[in-house]
Design an enzyme around this catalytic site. Structure first.
Site, PDB file in Angstrom:
ATOM      1  N   TYR A 205      70.389  26.794  39.025  1.00 48.41           N
ATOM      2  CA  TYR A 205      71.255  26.034  39.935  1.00 48.41           C
ATOM      3  C   TYR A 205      72.212  25.127  39.137  1.00 48.41           C
ATOM      4  CZ  TYR A 205      73.068  22.624  43.123  1.00 48.41           C
ATOM      5  OH  TYR A 205      73.947  21.825  43.799  1.00 48.41           O
ATOM      6  N   ARG A 375      77.960  26.611  47.411  1.00 42.22           N
ATOM      7  CA  ARG A 375      78.981  25.980  46.563  1.00 42.22           C
ATOM      8  C   ARG A 375      80.125  26.923  46.215  1.00 42.22           C
ATOM      9  NH1 ARG A 375      77.922  20.494  44.607  1.00 42.22           N
ATOM     10  NH2 ARG A 375      75.927  19.966  45.555  1.00 42.22           N
TER      11      ARG A 375
END
Ligand code: OXD
Ligand code: MN
Length: 594
Positions: A205, A375
């Protein structure tokens, strides 16, 4: 296996030796030094597509863009697995997880032994800050993830330029990243500020794995800033050009997923004609005192790692334009014609959507199509509102510092501090409701001083003292404000329209600094009266705005109590000046008739 590192790769002996050391530990099949070239990007992208790490999107709808689906157990920062590993526990302070350096290195070495066997080790040199700036710093990340390399290429000035800047020096941040088997039981993000080193294991991540960002530019850099006399902050930087052509700069700290990217590239409402906002940075600011006695800021990053859900043509038209090409999307939904979709995009979800895990998704489904922390990674040069001063070696001069949180009650739309120390107090006591950017419960109010709770690389009591001490070095300090775009009425509806309209609040700040706008004093700071704000063209009932600006005694008594409890955690490291400020504020609140 190549364990001898070619001398022609870098003049830095320290770098060669460190790469060789990590290669001996992880035994990769090959070592690839990244040069940051276009050719390299094409080659690595093709490999990532081949491996299924990146899914190509429609080249008509999203040219040059790709989708990545992460392991579903690896979608946010993991604060409980993030450690500051200083020799002395007190140096990490009561708000950080701490573990002893020797033990931690030994444990991580155990996990990493032969971990890259059969894999490629990428060496990613990068610069944080403008190339050629005396304030920029070099980092090198070793990683086994192509996804990380391609994201680092967007987020930093990566490749040969970094090796050129490093030269034969040993002064670089040493980042070791290995995804292992993405198992939460073998996931740790560890910082060793005394060694300028980060070891991140078991997560891909962004906030855990792009070591330039939270790990280096905030946790390690905040430690360096304290000893070198500057500040590394979780702040956006924006420029505001007035109709007369003058541009002033503001740095603003908000916790994750509170609209920083939106504010950084805000489009002013048409009623404020002639005003324009420029983005210098959307997440991190390095702030130093200039020879003119003002505070100057650079954005150490080169791209944006923004939250997708909620981004639309109203909330952030510039972001919608910039993610239209050359972007890596992570964990958003995908349409059948190879486009992306997320909640809050303001278009109805297309039929036959695939959710963030690649499963068919229907409108009746209870699950979100895009992950709430999905994102986009986009180069800053994609941003139509990019400041022409983003690469200035000295940065930009800061006129105002803004702190903000997500609060349904208590905090008015805007509050002005009396002076630097009061502003530091406001930042030190700020609270915000938690969001999806970190794993854990969402919507719980927690104290998040200067929005740095998860990112300060040392004892936050010492951090407050450092902020207070900076005052003596800044001859012309910026004015400090607090904002809250998220206050709600009794029915749970937002009191302020937010987004582009936030420009009216920023304008009031500049008018205050220039002595053009009024305010009223309250025991907790200065608040605008209705007619102090430029509200032309905004249809907002007076009562609603009055409610948004109200200081309520019962709410503030609870706030002060909660801040007292938070201060208690720090014992002797809490600066007496802040305790004093706190006592004074509690007393004036007590005796005030509100
Ligand atoms: C971010 C965060 O990704 O703050 O910027 O979590
Ligand atoms: Mn952030």
């Amino acid at each position: 296996m190549t364990q001898n590192v070619d001398a022609d790769k870098t003049k830095s002996r320290a770098l060669r030796e460190w790469i060789a050391e990590i290669a001996r530990l992880t035994t990769p099949d090959r070592i690839v030094w990244c040069d940051g070239s276009e050719d390299e990007r094409r080659r690595l992208t093709a490999m990532a597509v081949q491996a299924g790490t990146l899914i190509p999107l429609s080249q008509q709808k999203k040219p040059g863009s790709f989708l990545h689906r992460s392991n579903p157990n690896d979608v946010a920062r993991t604060e409980q697995l993030t450690f500051i590993c200083t020799p002395n526990k007190d140096d990490a302070g009561p708000t950080n997880n701490w573990s002893p350096p020797d033990e931690t290195y030994a444990k991580l070495r155990g996990w990493l032994k032969n971990s890259m066997r059969g894999r490629t080790m990428y060496v990613v040199p990068y610069v944080m800050g403008p190339i050629g700036s005396p304030f920029s710093k070099v980092g090198v990340e070793i990683t086994d993830s192509i996804y990380v390399v391609l994201n680092m290429r967007i987020m930093t000035r990566m490749g040969s330029a970094a090796l050129a800047m490093l030269g034969d020096s040993d002064d670089f941040c040493r980042g070791v990243h290995c995804t292992l088997d993405v198992n939460p039981d073998r996931r740790l993000i560890c910082h060793f500020p005394q060694d300028n080193a980060i070891w991140s294991v078991g997560s891909g991540y962004g906030g855990n794995a792009l070591l330039s960002k939270k790990c280096f530019a905030l946790r390690i850099a905040s430690w360096q800033g304290r000893s070198e006399g500057w500040l590394a902050e979780h702040m956006l930087i924006l420029g505001m050009r007035s109709p007369s052509g003058e541009t002033r700069y503001v740095a603003a700290a908000f916790p994750s997923a509170c609209g920083k990217t939106n504010l950084a590239m805000l489009t002013p409402p048409s009623d404020l004609s002639g005003w324009k906002v420029f983005t210098v940075g959307d997440d991190i600011a390095w702030l130093r005192v200039g020879s003119d006695g003002r505070l100057w800021a650079v954005n150490p990053e080169n791209g944006y790692f923004g939250v997708a859900p909620g981004t639309n043509a109203h909330s952030n038209p510039n972001a919608m334009a910039m993610v239209g090409h050359d972007t890596i999307f992570t964990n958003v939904a995908m349409t059948p014609d190879g486009d992306v979709w997320w909640e809050g995009m303001d278009t109805a979800p297309p039929v036959n959507l695939l959710d963030w895990q690649g499963r068919p998704w229907h409108q009746e489904s209870n699950d979100k199509a895009a992950h709430p922390n999905s994102r986009f990674t986009t180069p800053m040069t994609n941003n139509p509102a990019l400041s022409p001063h983003v690469n200035d070696p000295e940065g930009v001069p800061i006129s105002a510092i803004v702190f903000g949180g997500r609060r349904a009650t208590t905090m008015p739309l805007v509050l002005e501090s009396e002076n630097w120390a009061h502003g530091v107090y406001m930042g030190a006591t700020m609270g915000s409701e938690t969001t999806a950017a970190a794993a854990g419960a969402v919507g719980v109010v927690r104290r998040d001083p200067m929005a740095m709770l998860p990112f300060c690389g040392y004892n936050m009591g010492d951090y407050f003292a450092h902020w207070l001490k900076m005052q003596s070095a800044i001859k012309h300090p910026p004015r400090i404000f607090m904002v809250n775009w998220f206050r709600k009425d009794r029915d749970g509806k937002f009191l302020w329209p937010g987004y582009g309209e936030n420009m009216r609040v920023l304008k009031w700040m500049l008018d205050r600094i220039d002595g053009r706008a009024g305010a009223t004093d309250t025991p907790v700071g200065r608040v605008p009266r209705l007619d102090d704000l430029d509200l032309q063209g905004l249809e907002l009932p007076g009562d609603q705005l009055r409610e948004d600006l109200a200081i309520k005694k019962d709410e503030w008594s609870a706030e002060i109590e909660s801040a007292s409890n938070f201060f208690e955690k720090f014992g002797g490291t809490m600066p007496p000046e802040l305790r004093e400020k706190h006592r004074g504020l509690a007393q004036s609140l007590n005796s005030a008739h509100l």
